[in-house]
Motif scaffolding. Structure first.
Motif, PDB file in Angstrom:
ATOM      1  N   ALA A  28       5.378   2.593   7.103  1.00  0.00           N
ATOM      2  CA  ALA A  28       4.774   2.072   5.866  1.00  0.00           C
ATOM      3  C   ALA A  28       5.814   1.978   4.760  1.00  0.00           C
ATOM      4  CB  ALA A  28       3.608   2.960   5.433  1.00  0.00           C
ATOM      5  N   PHE A  29       6.687   2.978   4.671  1.00  0.00           N
ATOM      6  CA  PHE A  29       7.765   2.937   3.677  1.00  0.00           C
ATOM      7  C   PHE A  29       8.694   1.753   3.947  1.00  0.00           C
ATOM      8  CE2 PHE A  29       6.360   6.923   2.159  1.00  0.00           C
ATOM      9  CZ  PHE A  29       7.049   7.241   1.005  1.00  0.00           C
ATOM     10  N   ALA A  30       9.039   1.537   5.210  1.00  0.00           N
ATOM     11  CA  ALA A  30       9.935   0.427   5.562  1.00  0.00           C
ATOM     12  C   ALA A  30       9.284  -0.915   5.227  1.00  0.00           C
ATOM     13  CB  ALA A  30      10.296   0.497   7.042  1.00  0.00           C
ATOM     14  N   GLU A  31       7.999  -1.054   5.537  1.00  0.00           N
ATOM     15  CA  GLU A  31       7.272  -2.297   5.226  1.00  0.00           C
ATOM     16  C   GLU A  31       7.235  -2.533   3.722  1.00  0.00           C
ATOM     17  OE1 GLU A  31       5.281  -4.547   7.188  1.00  0.00           O
ATOM     18  OE2 GLU A  31       6.173  -3.724   9.010  1.00  0.00           O
ATOM     19  N   ALA A  32       6.981  -1.486   2.968  1.00  0.00           N
ATOM     20  CA  ALA A  32       6.920  -1.609   1.512  1.00  0.00           C
ATOM     21  C   ALA A  32       8.278  -2.006   0.951  1.00  0.00           C
ATOM     22  CB  ALA A  32       6.450  -0.292   0.890  1.00  0.00           C
ATOM     23  N   GLU A  33       9.337  -1.423   1.510  1.00  0.00           N
ATOM     24  CA  GLU A  33      10.686  -1.767   1.052  1.00  0.00           C
ATOM     25  C   GLU A  33      10.977  -3.242   1.318  1.00  0.00           C
ATOM     26  OE1 GLU A  33      15.297  -0.209   1.467  1.00  0.00           O
ATOM     27  OE2 GLU A  33      13.748   0.690   2.714  1.00  0.00           O
ATOM     28  N   LEU A  34      10.558  -3.734   2.481  1.00  0.00           N
ATOM     29  CA  LEU A  34      10.737  -5.158   2.794  1.00  0.00           C
ATOM     30  C   LEU A  34       9.980  -6.046   1.819  1.00  0.00           C
ATOM     31  CD1 LEU A  34      10.524  -5.141   6.698  1.00  0.00           C
ATOM     32  CD2 LEU A  34      12.554  -5.569   5.285  1.00  0.00           C
ATOM     33  N   ASP A  35       8.865  -5.535   1.302  1.00  0.00           N
ATOM     34  CA  ASP A  35       8.075  -6.284   0.321  1.00  0.00           C
ATOM     35  C   ASP A  35       8.585  -6.100  -1.104  1.00  0.00           C
ATOM     36  OD1 ASP A  35       6.443  -7.313   2.281  1.00  0.00           O
ATOM     37  OD2 ASP A  35       4.829  -5.866   1.973  1.00  0.00           O
ATOM     38  N   GLY A  36       9.669  -5.333  -1.260  1.00  0.00           N
ATOM     39  CA  GLY A  36      10.286  -5.180  -2.565  1.00  0.00           C
ATOM     40  C   GLY A  36       9.817  -3.998  -3.388  1.00  0.00           C
TER      41      GLY A  36
END
Length: 87
Positions: A28-36
């Motif tokens: 979830a952290f990685a996905e959020a980082e990809l979303d900025g």
């Protein structure tokens, strides 16, 4: 002592469950980082969500007692190992 105080390596079945849960959170952290989204913002939101869930499950007094132990755990490096999971 409850299962949250037992080191992951001492209960293999609990270890697998907690490691799977940590994988979901890390993803979830990685996905959020990809979303900025900022990692600090995610961490604060995750803590809020986690403490909300813990209070719902165990009540304010029990969670407050648990939270009071976090300073010593942080200082002793209990969470520093998790940094390596991000890389």
């Amino acid at each position: 002592m409850n299962d949250n105080d037992v080191p992951l390596t001492e209960l293999p079945e609990l270890s697998a469950i907690k490691q799977a849960a940590l994988s979901y959170v890390t993803e979830a952290f990685a996905e959020a980082e990809l979303d900025g989204l900022d990692a600090d913002c995610m961490a604060q939101a995750a803590l809020f969500a986690a403490f909300t869930e813990l209070v719902t499950t165990y009540g304010e007094d029990a969670v407050a007692e648990y939270a009071a132990t976090l300073a010593d755990k942080i200082r002793s490096g209990a969470f520093s190992m998790a940094v390596s999971l991000k890389h």
